[in-house]
Design an enzyme around this catalytic site. Structure first.
Site, mmCIF file in Angstrom:
data_model
loop_
_atom_site.group_PDB
_atom_site.id
_atom_site.type_symbol
_atom_site.label_atom_id
_atom_site.label_comp_id
_atom_site.label_asym_id
_atom_site.label_seq_id
_atom_site.Cartn_x
_atom_site.Cartn_y
_atom_site.Cartn_z
ATOM 1 N N GLU A 46 3.560 -1.916 9.042
ATOM 2 C CA GLU A 46 2.288 -2.002 8.906
ATOM 3 C C GLU A 46 1.439 -1.234 10.064
ATOM 4 O OE1 GLU A 46 0.912 -3.133 6.272
ATOM 5 O OE2 GLU A 46 2.404 -4.359 5.370
ATOM 6 N N ASN A 50 -0.622 2.101 10.018
ATOM 7 C CA ASN A 50 -2.165 2.146 10.336
ATOM 8 C C ASN A 50 -2.319 3.066 11.370
ATOM 9 O OD1 ASN A 50 -3.022 -0.002 8.798
ATOM 10 N ND2 ASN A 50 -3.264 -1.361 10.233
ATOM 11 N N ARG A 104 -5.179 1.516 -0.705
ATOM 12 C CA ARG A 104 -4.708 0.625 0.786
ATOM 13 C C ARG A 104 -5.110 -0.812 0.112
ATOM 14 N NH1 ARG A 104 -1.234 2.055 2.587
ATOM 15 N NH2 ARG A 104 -1.330 0.804 4.238
#
Lengths: 144, 115
Positions: A46, A50, A104
């Site tokens: 994650e 990002n 997303r």
């Protein structure tokens, strides 16, 4: 036993799997449970995603992954020199996303917070973002 | 990430293999959408039995395919998730709108029941 490892990678989506592999290999000697491995892999995935998608948004750049352990205390730092986050509190809200067109889910920070013991975010608009995550591994056997 | 497609009546079964992250979701999405749009199917089953890892990019991909099936008046069902995938799936809250089953045949039976 304490250990540390640092890698830097180009901000390319295909490098997220590499970051997961490195994190998994780093914690392997500590005999984490299957669930702990999965949690840490997911949180790293994650944070690195990002950095690549939001930090650099398709532009070239470098993402750094720093791994430390103090006994069974794991610290993972993911940092970039991308665009930074204007409003960290909003970014950490579940389902918040600035890129709905890319499908997303807006769950990245929520997943990190849920799967790790703590998540600390420092960001400077225009200067990059640094995500620091901690997790203490349980005292259990490898096969538990 | 590998994908294998099979059509059974009005149900398309997509068997996925590998790690479902942002990079792989981006590659998978157009293949899956093109095949679904060009098929007579209204329902979609994602066989997750060979998916070894998924993060929230996978959840985003699932939400997108749920919307596509819904546009055709169909449903999306996830089959054969391992415990790690099931944990993230439940964490996301998606189980309120997307069914999950233990086997692909259970998923097909559930959807064919809804025609």
């Amino acid at each position: 036993m304490n250990n540390q490892l640092k890698i830097e990678m180009a901000a390319l989506a295909e490098n997220v799997s590499l970051a997961r592999v490195v994190a998994t290999a780093f914690i392997a000697p500590l005999d984490p449970s299957v669930g702990e491995i999965s949690d840490i892999k997911t949180a790293v995935s994650e944070a690195v995603t990002n950095a690549i998608i939001h930090g650099y948004g398709g532009n070239t750049g470098t993402v750094a992954l720093d791994l430390f352990n103090n006994g069974r205390e794991i610290t993972i730092v993911i940092s970039d020199e991308g665009v930074g986050i204007e409003d960290i509190a909003s970014a950490r809200e579940p389902l918040f996303t600035t890129k709905p067109d890319m499908e997303r889910s807006g769950l990245g920070f929520t997943v990190m917070e849920s799967f790790m013991d703590s998540v600390h975010v420092i960001s400077t608009p225009g200067g990059g973002t640094r995500v620091t995550m901690h997790k203490k591994l349980g005292e259990h056997s490898k096969n538990e | 990430m590998g994908i294998q497609l099979d059509i059974q009546g009005r149900v398309m079964v997509a068997t996925l293999e590998g790690e479902l992250d942002h990079h792989q979701a981006e590659r998978l999405r157009p293949q899956l959408d093109t095949a679904f749009e060009n098929s007579p199917c209204k329902h979609l089953v994602l066989d997750m039995g060979e998916v070894s890892f998924m993060d929230s990019s996978g959840i985003g991909m699932i939400i997108g395919r749920y919307k596509n099936a819904e546009k055709r008046g169909g449903q999306l069902t996830l089959a054969c998730m391992n415990s790690s995938l099931a944990k993230l799936f439940e964490f996301s809250g998606l189980q309120k709108i997307v069914h999950s089953t233990a086997t692909v045949s259970d998923a097909i039976a559930k959807m064919e029941g809804g025609k």
